[in-house]
Design a protein around this motif. Structure first.
Motif, PDB file in Angstrom:
ATOM      1  N   ARG A   6      14.760  88.895   4.651  1.00 26.56           N
ATOM      2  CA  ARG A   6      15.038  88.123   5.858  1.00 26.56           C
ATOM      3  C   ARG A   6      13.924  88.447   6.834  1.00 26.56           C
ATOM      4  O   ARG A   6      13.863  89.543   7.378  1.00 26.56           O
ATOM      5  N   ALA A  47      21.174  81.265   3.156  1.00 31.13           N
ATOM      6  CA  ALA A  47      20.655  80.752   4.428  1.00 31.13           C
ATOM      7  C   ALA A  47      21.739  79.947   5.147  1.00 31.13           C
ATOM      8  O   ALA A  47      21.913  80.075   6.368  1.00 31.13           O
ATOM      9  N   ARG A  48      22.504  79.161   4.390  1.00 32.94           N
ATOM     10  CA  ARG A  48      23.594  78.377   4.981  1.00 32.94           C
ATOM     11  C   ARG A  48      24.642  79.299   5.601  1.00 32.94           C
ATOM     12  O   ARG A  48      25.088  79.095   6.732  1.00 32.94           O
ATOM     13  N   GLN A  49      25.023  80.344   4.864  1.00 39.40           N
ATOM     14  CA  GLN A  49      26.037  81.263   5.374  1.00 39.40           C
ATOM     15  C   GLN A  49      25.523  82.076   6.570  1.00 39.40           C
ATOM     16  O   GLN A  49      26.247  82.286   7.538  1.00 39.40           O
ATOM     17  N   ASN A  51      23.347  81.164   8.665  1.00 41.89           N
ATOM     18  CA  ASN A  51      23.132  80.268   9.802  1.00 41.89           C
ATOM     19  C   ASN A  51      24.286  80.333  10.808  1.00 41.89           C
ATOM     20  O   ASN A  51      24.110  80.023  11.979  1.00 41.89           O
ATOM     21  N   GLU A  52      25.455  80.764  10.356  1.00 40.70           N
ATOM     22  CA  GLU A  52      26.593  80.922  11.259  1.00 40.70           C
ATOM     23  C   GLU A  52      26.426  82.122  12.190  1.00 40.70           C
ATOM     24  O   GLU A  52      27.095  82.203  13.223  1.00 40.70           O
ATOM     25  N   VAL A  55      20.009  82.655  14.178  1.00 45.22           N
ATOM     26  CA  VAL A  55      19.308  81.420  14.513  1.00 45.22           C
ATOM     27  C   VAL A  55      18.213  81.197  13.482  1.00 45.22           C
ATOM     28  O   VAL A  55      17.349  82.050  13.274  1.00 45.22           O
ATOM     29  N   GLU A  56      18.271  80.057  12.809  1.00 41.36           N
ATOM     30  CA  GLU A  56      17.289  79.660  11.798  1.00 41.36           C
ATOM     31  C   GLU A  56      16.921  80.804  10.848  1.00 41.36           C
ATOM     32  O   GLU A  56      15.779  81.246  10.802  1.00 41.36           O
ATOM     33  N   PRO A  57      17.878  81.277  10.074  1.00 41.07           N
ATOM     34  CA  PRO A  57      17.559  82.360   9.139  1.00 41.07           C
ATOM     35  C   PRO A  57      16.551  81.909   8.082  1.00 41.07           C
ATOM     36  O   PRO A  57      16.613  80.783   7.595  1.00 41.07           O
ATOM     37  N   SER A  58      15.624  82.777   7.786  1.00 40.07           N
ATOM     38  CA  SER A  58      14.629  82.525   6.734  1.00 40.07           C
ATOM     39  C   SER A  58      14.913  83.514   5.612  1.00 40.07           C
ATOM     40  O   SER A  58      14.736  84.711   5.779  1.00 40.07           O
TER      41      SER A  58
END
Length: 99
Positions: A6, A47-49, A51-52, A55-58
């Motif tokens: 991350r 990344a979807r999980q 995102n909760e 902010v804008e996880p990579s």
């Protein structure tokens, strides 16, 4: 074993052992099922999980230690029984003995 990266959040970066039930435990997310995913689909799902919570996880995921491949050889062969394939082996039908 899978490694989760991350960028910008080192506390989420690390190697996580996939347990026999096909799950890993991650900070913030807790237990996550990883079996049945490709590396790409797992990256998108994490990344979807995340995102909760971020902010804008990579996220990037890679495989650090592949699971051993065990096969059972039977029939008219020189040596029958269980065999563990080498790490760099390509388990294809080309390896099967011919008549």
């Amino acid at each position: 074993m899978r490694r989760l990266h991350r960028i910008g959040n080192e506390e989420y970066t690390g190697a996580y052992l996939v347990r026999s039930d096909g799950t890993i435990t991650l900070p913030v997310l807790g237990t996550v099922r990883v079996s049945g995913h490709t590396l790409d689909s797992l990256t998108l799902e994490l990344a979807r999980q995340l995102n909760e919570y971020l902010v804008e996880p990579s996220v990037s995921v890679d495989l650090t230690t592949p699971r051993p491949i065990n096969i059972l050889v039977a029939g008219e062969v020189h040596r029958s029984g269980p065999v563990q394939l080498e790490e760099d082996a390509d388990p294809t039908l080309l390896m099967a003995p011919t008549r």
